[in-house]
Design an enzyme around this catalytic site. Sequence first.
Site, PDB file in Angstrom:
ATOM      1  N   ASP A   1      -1.617   5.632  -5.219  1.00 54.43           N
ATOM      2  CA  ASP A   1      -1.987   4.810  -4.081  1.00 54.43           C
ATOM      3  C   ASP A   1      -2.326   3.384  -4.499  1.00 54.43           C
ATOM      4  O   ASP A   1      -3.462   3.101  -4.919  1.00 54.43           O
ATOM      5  CB  ASP A   1      -3.182   5.438  -3.346  1.00 54.43           C
ATOM      6  CG  ASP A   1      -3.569   4.641  -2.125  1.00 54.43           C
ATOM      7  OD1 ASP A   1      -4.602   4.964  -1.506  1.00 54.43           O
ATOM      8  OD2 ASP A   1      -2.847   3.676  -1.788  1.00 54.43           O
TER       9      ASP A   1
ATOM     10  N   ASP B   1       0.817  -1.211   0.000  1.00 54.45           N
ATOM     11  CA  ASP B   1       0.000   0.000   0.000  1.00 54.45           C
ATOM     12  C   ASP B   1       0.853   1.264   0.000  1.00 54.45           C
ATOM     13  O   ASP B   1       1.365   1.676   1.047  1.00 54.45           O
ATOM     14  CB  ASP B   1      -0.907  -0.022   1.247  1.00 54.45           C
ATOM     15  CG  ASP B   1      -1.764   1.216   1.329  1.00 54.45           C
ATOM     16  OD1 ASP B   1      -2.265   1.512   2.442  1.00 54.45           O
ATOM     17  OD2 ASP B   1      -1.929   1.888   0.304  1.00 54.45           O
TER      18      ASP B   1
HETATM   19  O1  LIG Z   1      -6.189   4.329   2.836  1.00 50.91           O
HETATM   20  C1  LIG Z   1      -5.669   4.755   1.834  1.00 50.91           C
HETATM   21  N1  LIG Z   1      -4.965   3.942   0.996  1.00 50.91           N
HETATM   22  N2  LIG Z   1      -4.726   2.630   1.315  1.00 50.91           N
HETATM   23  C2  LIG Z   1      -5.719   1.748   1.585  1.00 50.91           C
HETATM   24  N3  LIG Z   1      -6.993   1.928   1.350  1.00 50.91           N
HETATM   25  C3  LIG Z   1      -7.770   0.769   1.775  1.00 50.91           C
HETATM   26  C4  LIG Z   1      -6.817  -0.181   2.437  1.00 50.91           C
HETATM   27  C5  LIG Z   1      -5.464   0.385   2.211  1.00 50.91           C
HETATM   28  C6  LIG Z   1      -5.754   6.186   1.473  1.00 50.91           C
HETATM   29  C7  LIG Z   1      -4.636   6.967   1.456  1.00 50.91           C
HETATM   30  C8  LIG Z   1      -4.754   8.318   1.189  1.00 50.91           C
HETATM   31  C9  LIG Z   1      -5.990   8.848   0.913  1.00 50.91           C
HETATM   32 BR1  LIG Z   1      -6.149  10.701   0.560  1.00 50.91          BR
HETATM   33  C10 LIG Z   1      -7.118   8.058   0.916  1.00 50.91           C
HETATM   34  C11 LIG Z   1      -6.985   6.698   1.182  1.00 50.91           C
END
Ligand SMILES: O=C(NNC1=NCCC1)c1ccc(Br)cc1
Length: 324
Positions: A216, A32
Amino acid sequence: VGGDVTATPESDDNEYLCPVTIGGQTLNLDFDSGSSDLWVFSTSTPSSEQQSHTIYNPAKSSTFKELNGFTWQISYGDGSGASGTVGTDTVTVGGLTVKNQAVELATAVSSEFVTDSANNGLLGLAWSNLNTVEPTQQQTFFANAGPQLQQNVFTADLRHDQPGSYDFGFIDTSKFQGNLNYVPVDNSQGFWQFTVDGYAVGDGATGGNSFSAIADTGTTLLLLDDNIVSDYYSQISSAQNSNSAGGFVFDCTEDVPDLTLQIGDYAAVVPGSLLNFSQNGDGTCFGGIQSDGGQGFAILGDVFLKAQFTVFDQGNVQLGFAPK
Ligand SMILES: O=C(NNC1=NCCC1)c1ccc(Br)cc1
């Protein structure tokens, strides 16, 4: 020294899982680039929540050391989350080994993780200032690996419905076409954040204002500003924003246009085929482009990253993109 690990998509490309060996025990984790904690399902996770997960047992690792009194608690953009305790152990990814890596043991996980039996935890690849361990923030696997890498980079080659890969420490030029197009990263918020200079729908003209975005790998879809989302779906006659489906849907028979994001001199094309993300089972399909919820920057998740070869350059604090 470097590493190459296979990234296997779950159903509907919802997430990509990679084998990680911790103290001799191998678990499949979700890599991630939007977070910075390495956490796992473990013997400390309530047995009711362990369900059909692969768990890490620190008692069976000869190299595990507890970080007494250290805790962590994380919540993700999709509302999921986890928390627990912390130790260190030897972590190996695709042949690349980091000793004394902070490994966070889950003592609680949200329902999204409990029911996702293929996912046994996350390996964060954002910048270490996002790590949630208290009282002392910990470094990510990639940050710890940096000094031993020939090039201080990792690359992502995610694919639709087939295995892709992450490489650490080198750029495999056979995985993309042409030259890499680099853009500067602002890592002050801990993300791989950069500026997108405009967009185009289908073969339309590139326009719009520039906007901030993050790369991401942990987010499934391509989440954009509501104005861009509306502009895009105005080109699909049956498109509608469905509360029951949780976003924009359209007839599966539709011809779905490409989206191009202008990143400096690079026109990053996301083909319409990837933007028809999944079937709802009633003749409508769920769009790969959805709203970013008005949080002020776009989230270029797996739908975008499947269409590019991406270099996450820790040494030069930049991102590189190329078609593949
Ligand atoms: O949580 C984030 N990325 N990773 C993951 N999502 C779901 C499981 C892992 C995320 C990061 C930055 C922003 Br702005 C919004 C969301």
